[in-house]
Design a protein around this motif. Structure first.
Motif, short mmCIF file in Angstrom:
data_model
loop_
_atom_site.label_atom_id
_atom_site.label_comp_id
_atom_site.label_asym_id
_atom_site.label_seq_id
_atom_site.Cartn_x
_atom_site.Cartn_y
_atom_site.Cartn_z
N UNK A 63 34.29 57.97 -15.77
CA UNK A 63 35.53 58.04 -15.00
C UNK A 63 35.50 59.30 -14.15
N UNK A 64 35.71 59.15 -12.86
CA UNK A 64 35.67 60.30 -11.96
C UNK A 64 36.68 61.36 -12.38
N UNK A 65 36.23 62.62 -12.43
CA UNK A 65 37.10 63.73 -12.77
C UNK A 65 37.31 63.94 -14.25
N UNK A 66 36.73 63.07 -15.09
CA UNK A 66 36.91 63.20 -16.53
C UNK A 66 35.92 64.22 -17.11
N UNK A 67 36.24 64.71 -18.29
CA UNK A 67 35.34 65.60 -19.02
C UNK A 67 34.25 64.76 -19.68
N UNK A 68 33.01 65.02 -19.29
CA UNK A 68 31.89 64.24 -19.82
C UNK A 68 31.30 64.90 -21.06
N UNK A 69 30.70 64.08 -21.91
CA UNK A 69 30.14 64.58 -23.16
C UNK A 69 28.97 65.53 -22.91
N UNK A 70 28.99 66.66 -23.59
CA UNK A 70 27.86 67.58 -23.56
C UNK A 70 26.73 67.03 -24.41
N UNK A 71 27.10 66.55 -25.60
CA UNK A 71 26.14 65.93 -26.51
C UNK A 71 26.52 64.46 -26.64
N UNK A 72 25.64 63.53 -26.27
CA UNK A 72 26.00 62.11 -26.26
C UNK A 72 26.09 61.50 -27.66
N UNK A 74 28.38 61.13 -29.96
CA UNK A 74 28.98 61.83 -31.10
C UNK A 74 30.43 61.39 -31.33
N UNK A 75 30.88 60.38 -30.59
CA UNK A 75 32.22 59.84 -30.80
C UNK A 75 33.32 60.81 -30.45
N UNK A 76 34.50 60.67 -31.09
CA UNK A 76 35.63 61.54 -30.79
C UNK A 76 35.33 63.02 -30.99
N UNK A 77 34.53 63.35 -32.01
CA UNK A 77 34.21 64.76 -32.24
C UNK A 77 33.41 65.33 -31.08
N UNK A 78 32.53 64.53 -30.52
CA UNK A 78 31.76 64.97 -29.35
C UNK A 78 32.66 65.20 -28.15
N UNK A 79 33.68 64.37 -28.01
CA UNK A 79 34.62 64.53 -26.90
C UNK A 79 35.40 65.83 -27.04
N UNK A 85 34.05 73.26 -24.89
CA UNK A 85 32.91 74.01 -24.36
C UNK A 85 32.69 73.84 -22.86
N UNK A 86 33.59 73.15 -22.18
CA UNK A 86 33.51 73.00 -20.73
C UNK A 86 34.37 74.03 -20.01
N UNK A 87 34.82 75.04 -20.75
CA UNK A 87 35.67 76.09 -20.20
C UNK A 87 36.97 75.52 -19.63
N UNK A 88 37.43 74.43 -20.22
CA UNK A 88 38.70 73.84 -19.84
C UNK A 88 39.84 74.58 -20.53
N UNK A 89 39.58 75.02 -21.78
CA UNK A 89 40.59 75.73 -22.54
C UNK A 89 40.78 77.13 -21.97
N UNK A 90 42.00 77.47 -21.63
CA UNK A 90 42.31 78.81 -21.13
C UNK A 90 43.24 79.50 -22.13
N UNK A 91 44.54 79.30 -21.95
CA UNK A 91 45.49 79.93 -22.87
C UNK A 91 46.11 78.94 -23.84
N UNK A 92 45.59 77.72 -23.89
CA UNK A 92 46.17 76.71 -24.77
C UNK A 92 45.83 77.00 -26.23
#
Length: 204
Positions: A63-72, A74-79, A85-92
């Motif tokens: 899906x365009x713009x979605x966060x893609x798996x770093x490690x394929x 691995x199911x929900x835990x991989x997501x 680890x995609x540096x999406x988390x800032x102050x959350x």
């Protein structure tokens, strides 16, 4: 679905829609299935927005713009690992996670889940289902998640057990009976479509 008013403001919450499944039993991409002008992906994002979650991302590889798996594979835990680890988390400090294939979830249930997690300062989920999930983001999560991904049991159940997550009973005043209805097959999609036809108040 009524507008929910969650307090305090959810500036510290990241909403995550899990949409990376293979949809093998459905025979087509579940996220793209549409009813009453909304796809399942749009419905999942909308229920988070109506729970006053302002920052929402999607986990998916196609899906365009979605966060893609770093490690394929691995199911929900991989997501979850990929989001962390995609540096999406800032102050959350909390991640409110919903599956793309649970279209009858209400913002009130997400509000309840978040408020319980906030009150006990711990990851929380409902007794009836591991998702939706309010996941506290801290050092323990990173450590336990990495261990879980490397283990043979890469289930959400195992991760929640390792984290000592709190299992919540849905209160009777909130329970609607079908919120955790999960769409996996064409027959279940037909049932959902009929539910929407017979109960217009459930339409978004």
């Amino acid at each position: 679905m009524n507008q929910s008013h969650m307090t305090p403001p959810l500036a510290n919450v990241l909403g995550l829609v899990m949409a990376g499944g293979q949809s093998s039993r459905m025979g087509q991409d579940k996220a793209a299935l549409s009813k009453d002008g909304l796809t399942l992906l749009e419905r999942a994002k909308l229920v988070l927005k109506r729970a006053n979650v302002s920052e929402i991302i999607v986990s998916a590889n196609d899906i365009d713009g979605a966060c893609k798996d770093i490690v394929p594979n691995k199911g929900p835990l991989g997501a979850i690992w990929s989001v962390l680890n995609h540096q999406i988390i800032t102050n959350q400090s909390v991640m409110l996670i919903v599956p793309v294939d649970m279209p009858l979830l209400s913002p009130e249930s997400l509000e309840y889940l978040y408020n319980k997690s906030l009150a006990c300062q711990n990851t929380c989920y409902f007794e009836a289902s591991f998702l939706p999930l309010c996941l506290v983001i801290n050092d323990a999560l990173y450590s336990k998640l990495e261990q879980s991904i490397q283990s043979e049991d890469r289930s959400l159940r195992a991760l929640l057990h390792a984290l000592g997550a709190d299992k919540l009973v849905m209160p009777t005043w909130l329970a609607k009976g079908d919120e955790f209805f999960n769409l996996n097959t064409p027959e279940q999609w037909q049932r959902f479509s009929l539910e929407m036809q017979n109960n217009p108040e459930k339409r978004n």
